[in-house]
Design a protein around this motif. Structure first.
Motif, PDB file in Angstrom:
ATOM      1  N   UNK A 168     -37.441 -16.736  -5.691  1.00 33.04           N
ATOM      2  CA  UNK A 168     -36.251 -17.358  -5.106  1.00 33.04           C
ATOM      3  C   UNK A 168     -35.684 -18.461  -6.005  1.00 33.04           C
ATOM      4  N   UNK A 169     -34.390 -18.442  -6.279  1.00 32.94           N
ATOM      5  CA  UNK A 169     -33.785 -19.541  -7.047  1.00 32.94           C
ATOM      6  C   UNK A 169     -33.987 -20.896  -6.383  1.00 32.94           C
ATOM      7  N   UNK A 170     -34.216 -20.887  -5.058  1.00 34.10           N
ATOM      8  CA  UNK A 170     -34.423 -22.138  -4.330  1.00 34.10           C
ATOM      9  C   UNK A 170     -35.630 -22.917  -4.817  1.00 34.10           C
ATOM     10  N   UNK A 171     -36.579 -22.260  -5.480  1.00 33.96           N
ATOM     11  CA  UNK A 171     -37.727 -22.992  -6.018  1.00 33.96           C
ATOM     12  C   UNK A 171     -37.290 -23.997  -7.079  1.00 33.96           C
ATOM     13  N   UNK A 172     -36.132 -23.799  -7.632  1.00 36.16           N
ATOM     14  CA  UNK A 172     -35.599 -24.750  -8.594  1.00 36.16           C
ATOM     15  C   UNK A 172     -35.207 -26.083  -7.979  1.00 36.16           C
ATOM     16  N   UNK A 173     -35.269 -26.175  -6.661  1.00 37.33           N
ATOM     17  CA  UNK A 173     -34.976 -27.438  -5.971  1.00 37.33           C
ATOM     18  C   UNK A 173     -36.206 -28.336  -5.879  1.00 37.33           C
ATOM     19  N   UNK A 174     -37.370 -27.818  -6.291  1.00 40.63           N
ATOM     20  CA  UNK A 174     -38.625 -28.572  -6.163  1.00 40.63           C
ATOM     21  C   UNK A 174     -38.811 -29.447  -7.395  1.00 40.63           C
ATOM     22  N   UNK A 175     -38.025 -30.488  -7.498  1.00 43.12           N
ATOM     23  CA  UNK A 175     -37.926 -31.247  -8.748  1.00 43.12           C
ATOM     24  C   UNK A 175     -39.153 -32.103  -9.053  1.00 43.12           C
ATOM     25  N   UNK A 176     -40.096 -32.203  -8.123  1.00 42.82           N
ATOM     26  CA  UNK A 176     -41.342 -32.930  -8.392  1.00 42.82           C
ATOM     27  C   UNK A 176     -42.476 -31.983  -8.788  1.00 42.82           C
ATOM     28  N   UNK A 193     -32.759 -18.955 -13.603  1.00 43.44           N
ATOM     29  CA  UNK A 193     -32.483 -20.077 -14.496  1.00 43.44           C
ATOM     30  C   UNK A 193     -32.677 -21.422 -13.829  1.00 43.44           C
ATOM     31  N   UNK A 194     -32.670 -21.437 -12.490  1.00 34.48           N
ATOM     32  CA  UNK A 194     -32.844 -22.701 -11.768  1.00 34.48           C
ATOM     33  C   UNK A 194     -34.208 -23.323 -12.008  1.00 34.48           C
ATOM     34  N   UNK A 195     -35.185 -22.538 -12.488  1.00 35.79           N
ATOM     35  CA  UNK A 195     -36.494 -23.123 -12.796  1.00 35.79           C
ATOM     36  C   UNK A 195     -36.386 -24.157 -13.910  1.00 35.79           C
ATOM     37  N   UNK A 196     -35.318 -24.110 -14.655  1.00 37.24           N
ATOM     38  CA  UNK A 196     -35.089 -25.120 -15.675  1.00 37.24           C
ATOM     39  C   UNK A 196     -34.849 -26.510 -15.105  1.00 37.24           C
ATOM     40  N   UNK A 197     -34.620 -26.592 -13.789  1.00 42.85           N
ATOM     41  CA  UNK A 197     -34.447 -27.899 -13.133  1.00 42.85           C
ATOM     42  C   UNK A 197     -35.770 -28.621 -12.916  1.00 42.85           C
ATOM     43  N   UNK A 198     -36.884 -27.915 -13.130  1.00 46.21           N
ATOM     44  CA  UNK A 198     -38.201 -28.475 -12.812  1.00 46.21           C
ATOM     45  C   UNK A 198     -38.701 -29.302 -13.998  1.00 46.21           C
ATOM     46  N   UNK A 199     -38.080 -30.433 -14.201  1.00 44.92           N
ATOM     47  CA  UNK A 199     -38.314 -31.210 -15.419  1.00 44.92           C
ATOM     48  C   UNK A 199     -39.706 -31.825 -15.503  1.00 44.92           C
ATOM     49  N   UNK A 200     -40.433 -31.870 -14.397  1.00 42.33           N
ATOM     50  CA  UNK A 200     -41.793 -32.411 -14.407  1.00 42.33           C
ATOM     51  C   UNK A 200     -42.859 -31.327 -14.571  1.00 42.33           C
ATOM     52  N   UNK A 201     -42.438 -30.075 -14.708  1.00 44.14           N
ATOM     53  CA  UNK A 201     -43.371 -28.954 -14.758  1.00 44.14           C
ATOM     54  C   UNK A 201     -44.253 -29.024 -16.001  1.00 44.14           C
ATOM     55  N   UNK A 202     -45.577 -28.888 -15.790  1.00 41.65           N
ATOM     56  CA  UNK A 202     -46.527 -28.832 -16.902  1.00 41.65           C
ATOM     57  C   UNK A 202     -47.153 -27.453 -17.043  1.00 41.65           C
ATOM     58  N   UNK A 203     -47.249 -26.705 -15.939  1.00 39.49           N
ATOM     59  CA  UNK A 203     -47.879 -25.384 -15.963  1.00 39.49           C
ATOM     60  C   UNK A 203     -46.982 -24.372 -15.265  1.00 39.49           C
ATOM     61  N   UNK A 204     -46.531 -23.376 -16.025  1.00 43.44           N
ATOM     62  CA  UNK A 204     -45.717 -22.294 -15.479  1.00 43.44           C
ATOM     63  C   UNK A 204     -46.406 -20.979 -15.795  1.00 43.44           C
ATOM     64  N   UNK A 216     -35.048 -17.402 -19.632  1.00 44.68           N
ATOM     65  CA  UNK A 216     -33.864 -18.257 -19.468  1.00 44.68           C
ATOM     66  C   UNK A 216     -33.752 -19.340 -20.544  1.00 44.68           C
ATOM     67  N   UNK A 217     -32.554 -19.538 -21.047  1.00 42.94           N
ATOM     68  CA  UNK A 217     -32.304 -20.644 -21.982  1.00 42.94           C
ATOM     69  C   UNK A 217     -32.556 -21.995 -21.322  1.00 42.94           C
ATOM     70  N   UNK A 218     -32.445 -22.030 -19.994  1.00 49.15           N
ATOM     71  CA  UNK A 218     -32.617 -23.294 -19.280  1.00 49.15           C
ATOM     72  C   UNK A 218     -34.029 -23.842 -19.390  1.00 49.15           C
ATOM     73  N   UNK A 219     -34.991 -23.036 -19.857  1.00 50.54           N
ATOM     74  CA  UNK A 219     -36.357 -23.531 -20.047  1.00 50.54           C
ATOM     75  C   UNK A 219     -36.402 -24.647 -21.090  1.00 50.54           C
TER      76      UNK A 219
END
Length: 313
Positions: A168-176, A193-204, A216-219
Protein backbone atom coordinates in the motif's frame (compact mmCIF):
# COMPACT_ATOMS: atom_id res chain seq x y z
CA UNK A 1 0.83 -18.53 50.35
CA UNK A 2 -0.02 -18.94 46.66
CA UNK A 3 0.60 -16.08 44.25
CA UNK A 4 -3.12 -15.60 43.62
CA UNK A 5 -3.60 -14.42 47.21
CA UNK A 6 -1.09 -11.55 46.95
CA UNK A 7 -3.76 -8.95 46.38
CA UNK A 8 -1.36 -5.99 46.50
CA UNK A 9 1.06 -7.43 43.94
CA UNK A 10 1.80 -5.05 41.07
CA UNK A 11 4.67 -6.77 39.24
CA UNK A 12 5.05 -10.52 38.60
CA UNK A 13 8.08 -11.59 36.54
CA UNK A 14 8.96 -15.24 35.96
CA UNK A 15 11.00 -14.74 32.78
CA UNK A 16 13.16 -17.67 31.61
CA UNK A 17 12.53 -20.36 34.21
CA UNK A 18 11.28 -23.92 33.98
CA UNK A 19 7.66 -23.36 34.88
CA UNK A 20 5.33 -26.04 33.59
CA UNK A 21 1.66 -26.88 33.62
CA UNK A 22 -1.10 -24.44 32.84
CA UNK A 23 -1.13 -20.79 33.84
CA UNK A 24 -3.17 -20.77 37.06
CA UNK A 25 -6.57 -19.11 36.95
CA UNK A 26 -5.85 -17.61 40.39
CA UNK A 27 -3.74 -14.95 38.63
CA UNK A 28 -7.04 -13.36 37.74
CA UNK A 29 -7.42 -12.35 41.41
CA UNK A 30 -4.41 -10.00 41.27
CA UNK A 31 -6.51 -6.91 40.65
CA UNK A 32 -3.59 -4.51 41.20
CA UNK A 33 -1.20 -6.26 38.80
CA UNK A 34 0.42 -3.95 36.27
CA UNK A 35 3.14 -6.12 34.73
CA UNK A 36 2.94 -9.88 34.08
CA UNK A 37 5.83 -11.61 32.33
CA UNK A 38 6.00 -15.40 31.95
CA UNK A 39 8.11 -15.64 28.79
CA UNK A 40 10.49 -18.51 27.97
CA UNK A 41 9.01 -21.15 30.23
CA UNK A 42 7.15 -24.37 29.57
CA UNK A 43 3.52 -23.62 30.42
CA UNK A 44 0.93 -25.44 28.34
CA UNK A 45 -2.75 -25.12 27.75
CA UNK A 46 -4.66 -22.04 26.69
CA UNK A 47 -4.17 -18.40 27.57
CA UNK A 48 -6.49 -18.17 30.59
CA UNK A 49 -9.57 -16.01 30.15
CA UNK A 50 -9.18 -14.80 33.74
CA UNK A 51 -6.38 -12.48 32.60
CA UNK A 52 -9.17 -10.25 31.37
CA UNK A 53 -9.85 -9.40 35.04
CA UNK A 54 -6.50 -7.61 35.37
CA UNK A 55 -7.88 -4.22 34.43
CA UNK A 56 -4.75 -2.33 35.54
CA UNK A 57 -2.40 -4.45 33.43
CA UNK A 58 0.07 -2.50 31.30
CA UNK A 59 2.42 -5.29 30.21
CA UNK A 60 1.51 -8.88 29.29
CA UNK A 61 4.38 -11.01 27.98
CA UNK A 62 3.72 -14.71 27.35
CA UNK A 63 6.21 -15.28 24.51
CA UNK A 64 8.21 -18.45 23.81
CA UNK A 65 5.99 -20.92 25.62
CA UNK A 66 3.81 -23.78 24.46
CA UNK A 67 0.46 -22.08 24.78
CA UNK A 68 -2.34 -23.30 22.53
CA UNK A 69 -5.79 -22.22 21.43
CA UNK A 70 -7.07 -18.88 20.27
CA UNK A 71 -6.34 -15.44 21.70
CA UNK A 72 -9.19 -15.03 24.21
CA UNK A 73 -11.64 -12.18 23.69
CA UNK A 74 -11.36 -11.34 27.39
CA UNK A 75 -8.01 -9.67 26.67
CA UNK A 76 -10.06 -6.97 25.00
CA UNK A 77 -10.98 -5.79 28.51
CA UNK A 78 -7.38 -4.67 29.18
CA UNK A 79 -7.86 -1.09 28.10
CA UNK A 80 -4.66 0.13 29.82
CA UNK A 81 -2.43 -2.46 28.12
CA UNK A 82 0.67 -1.02 26.48
CA UNK A 83 2.75 -4.12 25.69
CA UNK A 84 1.31 -7.42 24.42
CA UNK A 85 3.76 -10.17 23.43
CA UNK A 86 2.30 -13.59 22.52
CA UNK A 87 4.98 -14.61 20.01
CA UNK A 88 6.47 -18.10 19.50
CA UNK A 89 3.58 -20.12 20.85
CA UNK A 90 1.34 -22.74 19.25
CA UNK A 91 -1.76 -20.61 18.99
CA UNK A 92 -4.50 -21.07 16.43
CA UNK A 93 -7.21 -19.00 14.85
CA UNK A 94 -7.03 -15.48 13.53
CA UNK A 95 -5.87 -12.09 14.76
CA UNK A 96 -8.89 -10.96 16.79
CA UNK A 97 -10.69 -7.76 15.87
CA UNK A 98 -10.86 -6.64 19.50
CA UNK A 99 -7.13 -5.83 19.48
CA UNK A 100 -8.10 -2.66 17.65
CA UNK A 101 -9.85 -1.49 20.82
CA UNK A 102 -6.66 -1.59 22.92
CA UNK A 103 -6.01 2.05 22.20
CA UNK A 104 -3.03 2.41 24.57
CA UNK A 105 -0.94 -0.36 22.96
CA UNK A 106 2.58 0.70 22.02
CA UNK A 107 4.11 -2.73 21.25
CA UNK A 108 2.38 -5.77 19.73
CA UNK A 109 4.17 -9.02 18.90
CA UNK A 110 2.19 -12.00 17.59
CA UNK A 111 4.96 -13.45 15.44
CA UNK A 112 5.67 -17.16 15.02
CA UNK A 113 2.40 -18.28 16.60
CA UNK A 114 0.62 -20.13 13.76
CA UNK A 115 -2.06 -17.47 13.33
CA UNK A 116 -3.98 -17.46 10.07
CA UNK A 117 -6.43 -15.31 8.17
CA UNK A 118 -6.12 -11.60 7.39
CA UNK A 119 -4.32 -8.76 9.07
CA UNK A 120 -7.26 -6.95 10.61
CA UNK A 121 -7.85 -3.38 9.38
CA UNK A 122 -8.78 -2.61 13.00
CA UNK A 123 -5.07 -2.63 13.86
CA UNK A 124 -4.93 0.72 12.10
CA UNK A 125 -6.85 2.16 15.08
CA UNK A 126 -3.84 1.62 17.38
CA UNK A 127 -2.48 5.10 16.89
CA UNK A 128 -0.02 4.83 19.80
CA UNK A 129 1.62 1.70 18.36
CA UNK A 130 5.39 1.90 17.92
CA UNK A 131 6.30 -1.71 17.02
CA UNK A 132 4.22 -4.32 15.20
CA UNK A 133 5.59 -7.85 14.67
CA UNK A 134 3.39 -10.36 12.79
CA UNK A 135 6.07 -12.32 10.94
CA UNK A 136 6.25 -16.10 10.45
CA UNK A 137 2.56 -16.90 10.67
CA UNK A 138 0.11 -18.10 8.05
CA UNK A 139 -1.50 -14.76 7.39
CA UNK A 140 -3.27 -14.25 4.07
CA UNK A 141 -4.95 -11.46 2.14
CA UNK A 142 -3.62 -7.98 1.53
CA UNK A 143 -1.78 -5.50 3.73
CA UNK A 144 -4.53 -3.17 5.00
CA UNK A 145 -4.19 0.45 3.97
CA UNK A 146 -5.27 1.41 7.51
CA UNK A 147 -1.75 0.61 8.74
CA UNK A 148 -0.81 3.95 7.23
CA UNK A 149 -2.59 5.56 10.21
CA UNK A 150 0.05 4.29 12.66
CA UNK A 151 2.03 7.51 12.65
CA UNK A 152 4.21 6.54 15.64
CA UNK A 153 5.32 3.21 14.19
CA UNK A 154 9.08 2.59 14.10
CA UNK A 155 9.06 -1.15 13.31
CA UNK A 156 6.72 -3.02 10.94
CA UNK A 157 7.57 -6.68 10.35
CA UNK A 158 5.08 -8.73 8.28
CA UNK A 159 7.55 -11.12 6.64
CA UNK A 160 7.25 -14.90 6.11
CA UNK A 161 3.49 -15.05 5.61
CA UNK A 162 1.26 -15.55 2.58
CA UNK A 163 0.29 -11.94 1.99
CA UNK A 164 -0.57 -10.89 -1.55
CA UNK A 165 -1.48 -7.85 -3.55
CA UNK A 166 0.39 -4.56 -3.72
CA UNK A 167 2.41 -2.76 -1.07
CA UNK A 168 0.00 0.00 0.00
CA UNK A 169 1.31 3.49 -0.85
CA UNK A 170 -0.15 4.52 2.52
CA UNK A 171 2.87 2.94 4.23
CA UNK A 172 4.76 5.97 2.99
CA UNK A 173 2.91 7.97 5.65
CA UNK A 174 4.82 6.17 8.43
CA UNK A 175 7.53 8.81 8.64
CA UNK A 176 9.01 7.50 11.91
CA UNK A 177 9.51 4.00 10.50
CA UNK A 178 13.01 2.55 10.85
CA UNK A 179 12.38 -1.10 9.93
CA UNK A 180 10.09 -2.28 7.12
CA UNK A 181 10.26 -6.04 6.59
CA UNK A 182 7.84 -7.56 4.07
CA UNK A 183 10.06 -10.33 2.68
CA UNK A 184 8.93 -13.88 1.80
CA UNK A 185 5.33 -13.19 0.88
CA UNK A 186 3.46 -13.11 -2.44
CA UNK A 187 3.31 -9.35 -2.83
CA UNK A 188 3.02 -8.04 -6.38
CA UNK A 189 2.89 -4.81 -8.32
CA UNK A 190 5.41 -2.00 -8.24
CA UNK A 191 7.32 -0.72 -5.22
CA UNK A 192 5.44 2.48 -4.32
CA UNK A 193 7.49 5.63 -4.68
CA UNK A 194 5.93 6.88 -1.44
CA UNK A 195 8.38 4.68 0.48
CA UNK A 196 10.89 7.39 -0.32
CA UNK A 197 9.13 9.48 2.35
CA UNK A 198 10.48 7.16 5.06
CA UNK A 199 13.54 9.27 5.76
CA UNK A 200 14.34 7.50 9.05
CA UNK A 201 14.36 4.02 7.47
CA UNK A 202 17.46 1.93 8.23
CA UNK A 203 16.26 -1.52 7.12
CA UNK A 204 14.17 -2.17 4.01
CA UNK A 205 13.59 -5.83 3.21
CA UNK A 206 11.21 -6.64 0.36
CA UNK A 207 12.93 -9.76 -0.97
CA UNK A 208 11.29 -13.02 -2.14
CA UNK A 209 8.06 -11.55 -3.48
CA UNK A 210 6.67 -10.96 -6.96
CA UNK A 211 7.38 -7.25 -7.15
CA UNK A 212 7.87 -5.76 -10.61
CA UNK A 213 8.73 -2.48 -12.28
CA UNK A 214 11.65 -0.19 -11.56
CA UNK A 215 13.43 0.57 -8.31
CA UNK A 216 11.93 3.95 -7.40
CA UNK A 217 14.16 7.00 -7.85
CA UNK A 218 12.60 8.30 -4.64
CA UNK A 219 14.82 5.89 -2.67
CA UNK A 220 17.49 8.57 -3.01
CA UNK A 221 15.93 10.27 0.02
CA UNK A 222 16.57 7.27 2.28
CA UNK A 223 19.76 8.78 3.65
CA UNK A 224 19.72 6.63 6.83
CA UNK A 225 19.30 3.33 4.97
CA UNK A 226 21.79 0.65 6.04
CA UNK A 227 20.32 -2.58 4.65
CA UNK A 228 18.55 -2.78 1.28
CA UNK A 229 17.19 -6.22 0.35
CA UNK A 230 15.23 -6.46 -2.91
CA UNK A 231 16.41 -9.84 -4.21
CA UNK A 232 14.22 -12.58 -5.71
CA UNK A 233 11.63 -10.36 -7.31
CA UNK A 234 10.81 -9.38 -10.90
CA UNK A 235 12.29 -5.90 -10.88
CA UNK A 236 13.33 -4.44 -14.24
CA UNK A 237 15.20 -1.46 -15.58
CA UNK A 238 18.58 -0.17 -14.51
CA UNK A 239 19.92 0.33 -11.01
CA UNK A 240 19.03 3.99 -10.37
CA UNK A 241 21.96 6.34 -10.06
CA UNK A 242 20.02 8.22 -7.38
CA UNK A 243 20.93 5.47 -4.90
CA UNK A 244 24.37 7.08 -4.69
CA UNK A 245 22.85 9.41 -2.10
CA UNK A 246 22.28 6.49 0.30
CA UNK A 247 25.72 6.95 1.87
CA UNK A 248 25.02 4.75 4.92
CA UNK A 249 24.39 1.57 2.94
CA UNK A 250 26.17 -1.54 4.21
CA UNK A 251 24.14 -4.26 2.44
CA UNK A 252 23.16 -3.85 -1.23
CA UNK A 253 21.20 -6.95 -2.24
CA UNK A 254 19.45 -6.78 -5.61
CA UNK A 255 20.25 -10.25 -7.00
CA UNK A 256 17.89 -12.57 -8.88
CA UNK A 257 15.82 -9.88 -10.55
CA UNK A 258 15.55 -8.84 -14.20
CA UNK A 259 17.60 -5.68 -13.88
CA UNK A 260 19.76 -4.64 -16.81
CA UNK A 261 22.35 -2.07 -17.75
CA UNK A 262 25.84 -1.68 -16.38
CA UNK A 263 27.29 -2.10 -12.94
CA UNK A 264 26.91 1.41 -11.52
CA UNK A 265 30.06 3.38 -10.96
CA UNK A 266 28.60 5.10 -7.89
CA UNK A 267 28.97 1.95 -5.77
CA UNK A 268 32.61 2.89 -5.23
CA UNK A 269 31.49 6.03 -3.46
CA UNK A 270 29.42 4.13 -0.88
CA UNK A 271 32.27 3.64 1.52
CA UNK A 272 30.26 1.84 4.20
CA UNK A 273 29.34 -1.03 1.88
CA UNK A 274 30.18 -4.46 3.25
CA UNK A 275 28.08 -6.73 1.04
CA UNK A 276 27.20 -6.31 -2.63
CA UNK A 277 24.97 -8.99 -4.14
CA UNK A 278 24.18 -8.47 -7.82
CA UNK A 279 24.33 -12.05 -9.12
CA UNK A 280 21.91 -13.77 -11.50
CA UNK A 281 20.99 -10.60 -13.38
CA UNK A 282 21.47 -9.18 -16.86
CA UNK A 283 24.22 -6.69 -16.12
CA UNK A 284 26.69 -5.93 -18.88
CA UNK A 285 29.80 -3.85 -19.41
CA UNK A 286 33.07 -3.32 -17.62
CA UNK A 287 33.50 -3.80 -13.88
CA UNK A 288 34.12 -0.24 -12.66
CA UNK A 289 37.49 0.44 -11.09
CA UNK A 290 35.69 2.67 -8.59
CA UNK A 291 34.79 -0.45 -6.57
CA UNK A 292 38.28 -0.14 -5.12
CA UNK A 293 36.81 2.67 -3.03
CA UNK A 294 34.68 0.19 -1.05
CA UNK A 295 37.33 -0.29 1.64
CA UNK A 296 34.91 -2.00 4.04
CA UNK A 297 33.73 -4.58 1.48
CA UNK A 298 33.60 -8.17 2.74
CA UNK A 299 31.62 -9.90 -0.02
CA UNK A 300 31.19 -9.06 -3.71
CA UNK A 301 28.89 -11.43 -5.59
CA UNK A 302 28.60 -10.65 -9.31
CA UNK A 303 28.30 -14.14 -10.83
CA UNK A 304 25.96 -15.02 -13.73
CA UNK A 305 26.14 -11.65 -15.47
CA UNK A 306 27.87 -10.46 -18.67
CA UNK A 307 30.54 -8.34 -17.03
CA UNK A 308 34.14 -8.01 -18.17
CA UNK A 309 37.32 -6.22 -17.24
CA UNK A 310 39.80 -6.26 -14.39
CA UNK A 311 38.82 -7.45 -10.93
CA UNK A 312 39.20 -4.46 -8.57
CA UNK A 313 42.09 -4.76 -6.14
Amino acid sequence: MIVGMLSHLQVLLFYRNNLSGSIPSSLGNLSNLRDLELAENNPTGAIPTCLGNLLKLRTLILSENDLKGTIPSELGMLTHLQVLYLSLNNLSGTIPRFLGNLSTLTDLDLSGSHLEGPIRPELGMLTHLETLYLYNNNLTGTIPTSLGNLSRLTVLVLSANHLEGPIPPELGMLTKLQWLHLFTNNLSGVIPGSLGNLSKLTNLELSANQLSGNIPDSFSTLRQLINLYLEQNKLTGEIPVTLERCRMLEVFQLSENQLSGSLPDFLGGLQQLRYIYLHHKQLTGEIPASLEGCRMLEKLHLSHNNLWGRIPR
